[in-house]
Every structure is written in structure tokens, then in C-alpha cells.
Design a protein around this motif. Structure first.
Motif, PDB file in Angstrom:
ATOM      1  N   ILE A   1      24.488  -6.675 -10.310  1.00  0.00           N
ATOM      2  CA  ILE A   1      23.464  -5.756  -9.798  1.00  0.00           C
ATOM      3  C   ILE A   1      22.047  -6.300 -10.024  1.00  0.00           C
ATOM      4  N   PRO A   2      21.687  -6.756 -11.245  1.00  0.00           N
ATOM      5  CA  PRO A   2      20.345  -7.350 -11.406  1.00  0.00           C
ATOM      6  C   PRO A   2      20.109  -8.549 -10.503  1.00  0.00           C
ATOM      7  N   LEU A   3      21.130  -9.419 -10.360  1.00  0.00           N
ATOM      8  CA  LEU A   3      20.957 -10.578  -9.485  1.00  0.00           C
ATOM      9  C   LEU A   3      20.707 -10.148  -8.051  1.00  0.00           C
ATOM     10  N   TRP A   4      21.445  -9.147  -7.567  1.00  0.00           N
ATOM     11  CA  TRP A   4      21.272  -8.662  -6.198  1.00  0.00           C
ATOM     12  C   TRP A   4      19.874  -8.086  -6.002  1.00  0.00           C
ATOM     13  N   ILE A   5      19.392  -7.324  -6.974  1.00  0.00           N
ATOM     14  CA  ILE A   5      18.060  -6.719  -6.873  1.00  0.00           C
ATOM     15  C   ILE A   5      16.980  -7.789  -6.904  1.00  0.00           C
ATOM     16  N   PHE A   6      17.088  -8.723  -7.843  1.00  0.00           N
ATOM     17  CA  PHE A   6      16.051  -9.746  -7.997  1.00  0.00           C
ATOM     18  C   PHE A   6      15.971 -10.659  -6.773  1.00  0.00           C
ATOM     19  N   GLN A   7      17.137 -11.068  -6.237  1.00  0.00           N
ATOM     20  CA  GLN A   7      17.090 -11.962  -5.078  1.00  0.00           C
ATOM     21  C   GLN A   7      16.625 -11.216  -3.831  1.00  0.00           C
ATOM     22  N   SER A   8      17.009  -9.947  -3.703  1.00  0.00           N
ATOM     23  CA  SER A   8      16.516  -9.165  -2.562  1.00  0.00           C
ATOM     24  C   SER A   8      15.005  -9.002  -2.630  1.00  0.00           C
ATOM     25  N   ALA A   9      14.488  -8.695  -3.819  1.00  0.00           N
ATOM     26  CA  ALA A   9      13.039  -8.544  -3.987  1.00  0.00           C
ATOM     27  C   ALA A   9      12.320  -9.867  -3.751  1.00  0.00           C
ATOM     28  N   ALA A  10      12.916 -10.970  -4.191  1.00  0.00           N
ATOM     29  CA  ALA A  10      12.293 -12.279  -3.993  1.00  0.00           C
ATOM     30  C   ALA A  10      12.199 -12.633  -2.512  1.00  0.00           C
ATOM     31  N   LEU A  11      13.258 -12.381  -1.760  1.00  0.00           N
ATOM     32  CA  LEU A  11      13.224 -12.657  -0.323  1.00  0.00           C
ATOM     33  C   LEU A  11      12.231 -11.742   0.384  1.00  0.00           C
ATOM     34  N   ARG A  12      12.153 -10.492  -0.048  1.00  0.00           N
ATOM     35  CA  ARG A  12      11.168  -9.575   0.538  1.00  0.00           C
ATOM     36  C   ARG A  12       9.746 -10.073   0.267  1.00  0.00           C
ATOM     37  N   ASN A  13       9.507 -10.586  -0.939  1.00  0.00           N
ATOM     38  CA  ASN A  13       8.190 -11.133  -1.259  1.00  0.00           C
ATOM     39  C   ASN A  13       7.853 -12.321  -0.363  1.00  0.00           C
ATOM     40  N   LEU A  14       8.836 -13.177  -0.114  1.00  0.00           N
ATOM     41  CA  LEU A  14       8.583 -14.340   0.738  1.00  0.00           C
ATOM     42  C   LEU A  14       8.257 -13.924   2.168  1.00  0.00           C
ATOM     43  N   VAL A  15       8.961 -12.903   2.657  1.00  0.00           N
ATOM     44  CA  VAL A  15       8.727 -12.452   4.036  1.00  0.00           C
ATOM     45  C   VAL A  15       7.348 -11.834   4.175  1.00  0.00           C
ATOM     46  N   TYR A  16       6.928 -11.035   3.184  1.00  0.00           N
ATOM     47  CA  TYR A  16       5.642 -10.332   3.269  1.00  0.00           C
ATOM     48  C   TYR A  16       4.512 -11.062   2.551  1.00  0.00           C
TER      49      TYR A  16
ATOM     50  N   GLU B   1       0.808  -1.209   0.000  1.00  0.00           N
ATOM     51  CA  GLU B   1       0.000   0.000   0.000  1.00  0.00           C
ATOM     52  C   GLU B   1       0.844   1.264   0.000  1.00  0.00           C
ATOM     53  N   THR B   2       2.152   1.140  -0.117  1.00  0.00           N
ATOM     54  CA  THR B   2       3.004   2.311  -0.153  1.00  0.00           C
ATOM     55  C   THR B   2       2.800   3.060  -1.448  1.00  0.00           C
ATOM     56  N   THR B   3       2.981   4.365  -1.396  1.00  0.00           N
ATOM     57  CA  THR B   3       2.766   5.199  -2.569  1.00  0.00           C
ATOM     58  C   THR B   3       4.049   5.936  -2.895  1.00  0.00           C
ATOM     59  N   GLY B   4       4.041   6.529  -4.071  1.00  0.00           N
ATOM     60  CA  GLY B   4       5.198   7.292  -4.485  1.00  0.00           C
ATOM     61  C   GLY B   4       5.880   6.662  -5.674  1.00  0.00           C
ATOM     62  N   PHE B   5       6.698   7.466  -6.338  1.00  0.00           N
ATOM     63  CA  PHE B   5       7.353   7.020  -7.560  1.00  0.00           C
ATOM     64  C   PHE B   5       8.294   5.853  -7.301  1.00  0.00           C
ATOM     65  N   ILE B   6       9.135   5.962  -6.260  1.00  0.00           N
ATOM     66  CA  ILE B   6      10.089   4.898  -5.961  1.00  0.00           C
ATOM     67  C   ILE B   6       9.363   3.626  -5.544  1.00  0.00           C
ATOM     68  N   ALA B   7       8.285   3.795  -4.771  1.00  0.00           N
ATOM     69  CA  ALA B   7       7.518   2.620  -4.337  1.00  0.00           C
ATOM     70  C   ALA B   7       6.879   1.916  -5.525  1.00  0.00           C
ATOM     71  N   ASN B   8       6.433   2.679  -6.516  1.00  0.00           N
ATOM     72  CA  ASN B   8       5.836   2.076  -7.708  1.00  0.00           C
ATOM     73  C   ASN B   8       6.879   1.298  -8.511  1.00  0.00           C
ATOM     74  N   ILE B   9       8.085   1.869  -8.594  1.00  0.00           N
ATOM     75  CA  ILE B   9       9.159   1.158  -9.293  1.00  0.00           C
ATOM     76  C   ILE B   9       9.486  -0.140  -8.558  1.00  0.00           C
ATOM     77  N   TRP B  10       9.605  -0.049  -7.229  1.00  0.00           N
ATOM     78  CA  TRP B  10       9.924  -1.247  -6.447  1.00  0.00           C
ATOM     79  C   TRP B  10       8.827  -2.302  -6.570  1.00  0.00           C
ATOM     80  N   GLN B  11       7.555  -1.858  -6.618  1.00  0.00           N
ATOM     81  CA  GLN B  11       6.448  -2.798  -6.760  1.00  0.00           C
ATOM     82  C   GLN B  11       6.487  -3.461  -8.132  1.00  0.00           C
ATOM     83  N   SER B  12       6.875  -2.689  -9.159  1.00  0.00           N
ATOM     84  CA  SER B  12       6.994  -3.271 -10.500  1.00  0.00           C
ATOM     85  C   SER B  12       8.087  -4.332 -10.528  1.00  0.00           C
ATOM     86  N   ILE B  13       9.201  -4.045  -9.873  1.00  0.00           N
ATOM     87  CA  ILE B  13      10.278  -5.042  -9.799  1.00  0.00           C
ATOM     88  C   ILE B  13       9.810  -6.263  -9.017  1.00  0.00           C
ATOM     89  N   SER B  14       9.105  -6.019  -7.918  1.00  0.00           N
ATOM     90  CA  SER B  14       8.638  -7.112  -7.075  1.00  0.00           C
ATOM     91  C   SER B  14       7.697  -8.046  -7.817  1.00  0.00           C
TER      92      SER B  14
END
Length: 372
Positions: free
Chosen positions: A188-203, A61-74
Motif C-alpha cells: 500500500i505505501p509503495l502504491w501510494i508513493f509511486q502514484s503520487a510521484a507520477l502525478r507530480n511528474l505530470v503536473y 490550489e485545491t482545498t479541503g482536508f483530503i486535499a491537504n493530506i494528499w498535498q502532504s504526501i505529494s
């Protein structure tokens, strides 16, 4: 994220089987937070027990430009593949989640970043060799200019000739300078993708009502170690964040200390930027779930080990990295000496005799290449 278990379970596998057989889902909004209740029916006692997940943060439910980018990656396809791979590795090995995260980090980096790092070292070695050849070409052009114009001034035609010779050498050895950044294109892409994947698992993203998401987050709350038994919570002791900062700084300082040539202004600027980023990662790691911090620390440990191994001439020859004049014959002795100089233990020494002889020997080899 808090986990409330009103009943005792013998193992994670028992909990998984129990949830698969006797579970129903309720997602209840409460004061802007999400509460997920797993209601399990015990066949032996006909009693209903509940596993309650209280999410104090609503990441979707976070808003903002950066949050939208992060949600798209997620929600992207690469993150989904990495997320599923993490679950598959955990299910296949049967290890606790902290060990599964470490193992997956070693596996992914060995497949993606290690080959790219070896290729980068090969490109850098080739560039150093053709730079030696270019010194000979520059000297020849200067001699021709002296004979033709009796002056040391350069003409536009000679400058074009020099650039043409440089391009010819680059094409011959297939070592364009842009390829020296190839590791960043993979790491860099691997670090971002795995970080986002672990965040998805936690939440429990992208689908909090998914049975697999509920099982994974249950296992993560019990899959920690030592002072962080729950991987869905932050490391309140700040031990892992500080370790992360120390390891990242060690990587940068080691790369700086093994240089045999004086650093340029650009290299000094880049080194200082990465030092600042390493320190900045400490407070960031203090605010994220421990699962992410475990991944970041294990990834940095892998990078540090990789850099130390690729300093060895034996390892470099095993990976067919060409020998260059700047390569140290005894890199670990040189590194130990530089560390002692940094801490003031041997302030009077500049370079060891072994390092001096190695540099002199490699310089003679470079002179031979230049004459050829």
C-alpha cells in the motif's frame, strides 16, 4: 494538460538538449490556470520559438482536508525519492516513458512486495501446520476433562491452558497471525508513493519552474503508445481503465477459486469488499492521466502473475515455503476446472479426480503430523 509545439523536433533528446541550452521560463496566471512558456532561441536562424504548456487543472490550489493530506504526501520525502528514481530509470534506460513506468513497477515490486509475499506464504503455511497440532492438543484436553470431570464442559483453567499452548506454538515457529498482513504494510505505501510521484511528474510538481520538470513533462507528452500517445492526458477510449478492473477482479476470483476449504463469513465479506473496490477503480482510472493508469495496470499485471506463479508447488519449494495439507498438487488444473464451472461449461463436476486425490493425500499427511 495540453502541449503546443509550434515547431517540429526530430527526437526527445534533441528537444532536451535544445531546452537545456536556450531556454527561459515564464509562469503566467490566466483565469485561475497556469501557463508555462519555454522560449527557445535558435542559433542558426536567430528565431525565437515557444513551447507552451497550458495546465487546465491547478492541483496545488485545491482545498479541503483530503486535499491537504494528499498535498502532504505529494511533498513527502519518500515520494521525492521515488520521483527521482523514476526519472533516473528513464534517463538510464533511454526507453519511452510508458516502458520506463512498466520497468520501474516491475523493479520496485520485485524488491519490495515479492519478498514480503513469499514471507507471508511461509507464515500462513506455519500457521496451518500448528493449527493441525492444536487439534491434537484440544483432543487431549477434552480427554483429560472427561476423565477428571466426566463432562464435556470447559473450565476457565483449561481455556487458559489452550491459549498458552497456542502462544507456545506461535513463538516456536515465529508465525504470529499479524504477520499475515505484512504484504499490505509494503504494497500500500509503495502504491501510494509511486502514484503520487507520477502525478507530480505530470503536473510538474513540486517546482513547476524546474528545468527537469519541464523536460520530463515534454517527454511524457510524446512518450505514450498506441491509442494514448500523450501520457499527461486521460485515456478517452477507457481501454486501460476497463483492463485494470478486469485484472483486479481476476486476482480476487482466482484467490477465491483456489481455496480447498469452505470460505468463512469474514472471508466472504472481505472478498466482496475487494470486488467493489476493483469496480470502483474503473471510473477513478478514467479521470487520471494515462501515466497513472499505465502504472496501475502494470502493477496489477505483476500481482496477477505473482499469484499464479506462487500457486505452483515447484515454485513454492524453490522459495522454501512449507508444504501444507491444503496445497494443491495440480493447482492450474483445479483453477481451469473452477473457471469452467463458473461459466457453466462443466456444471456437473465438482472437483477433479486429481484434486480429490491431492486433498486426500495432504489430509493423510496432516493426520500424521497431528498424531506426532
Amino acid at each position: 494538460m495540453n502541449l503546443c509545439l509550434p515547431f517540429r523536433i526530430k527526437s526527445v533528446n534533441n528537444a532536451k538538449n535544445l531546452i537545456k541550452r536556450h531556454v527561459s521560463y515564464l509562469n503566467l496566471p490566466f483565469n485561475g490556470c497556469r501557463t508555462t512558456i519555454l522560449q527557445a532561441q535558435f542559433p542558426q536562424s536567430n528565431q525565437s520559438k515557444q513551447i507552451r504548456f497550458n495546465s487546465t487543472v491547478s492541483p496545488v490550489e485545491t482545498t479541503g482536508f483530503i486535499a491537504n493530506i494528499w498535498q502532504s504526501i505529494s511533498n513527502s520525502t519518500p515520494v521525492a525519492y521515488v520521483q527521482q528514481s523514476l526519472v533516473d530509470i528513464h534517463d538510464f534506460t533511454g526507453l519511452p516513458w510508458w516502458a520506463s513506468i512498466v520497468m520501474s513497477t516491475i523493479l520496485f515490486r520485485s524488491i519490495v512486495t515479492l519478498p514480503l509475499t513469499i514471507y507471508q506464504h511461509k507464515i500462513t503455511a506455519r500457521l496451518e501446520k500448528i493449527s493441525i497440532e492444536m487439534l491434537g492438543l484440544v483432543n487431549e484436553l477434552k480427554k483429560e476433562a472427561n476423565l477428571a470431570m466426566k463432562t464435556f464442559q470447559w473450565t476457565e483453567q483449561q481455556t487458559r491452558t489452550l491459549r498458552k499452548q497456542w502462544k507456545t506454538l506461535v513463538i516456536r515457529d515465529n508465525c504470529h497471525p499479524a504477520k499475515t498482513f505484512i504484504v499490505l504494510w509494503g504494497q500500500i505505501p509503495l502504491w501510494i508513493f509511486q502514484s503520487a510521484a507520477l502525478r507530480n511528474l505530470v503536473y510538474m510538481l513540486p517546482n513547476p519552474t524546474s528545468l527537469q520538470a519541464q523536460i520530463v513533462v515534454t517527454e511524457m507528452t510524446l512518450g505514450g503508445f498506441g491509442w494514448i500517445p500523450n501520457l499527461t492526458e486521460v485515456d478517452n477510449s477507457y481501454i486501460l481503465p476497463v483492463i485494470l478492473g478486469i485484472i483486479n477482479l481476476a486476482i480476487i476470483e482466482i484467490q477465491s477459486m483456489v481455496r480447498t476449504r469452505p470460505a468463512t463469513r469474514f472471508q466472504n465479506v472481505i472478498t466482496n469488499i475487494f470486488r467493489g473496490l476493483s469496480l470502483l477503480m474503473i471510473p477513478v482510472a478514467c479521470t487520471v492521466p494515462s501515466a497513472l493508469t499505465v502504472y496501475w495496470v502494470s502493477s496489477s499485471c505483476y500481482g496477477l502473475t505473482q499469484n499464479l506463479l506462487l500457486m505452483s508447488p515447484i515454485v513454492r519449494r524453490a522459495f522454501r515455503i512449507p508444504k501444507t495439507p491444503s496445497e494443491l498438487e495440480n493447482p492450474y488444473e483445479h483453477l481451469l476446472l473452477r473457471i469452467k464451472q463458473r461459466v457453466g461449461y462443466e456444471a456437473g463436476l465438482s472437483v477433479s479426480q486429481t484434486t480429490k486425490s491431492t486433498i486426500k493425500k495432504n489430509k493423510m499427511e496432516g493426520d500424521k503430523i497431528q498424531k506426532k
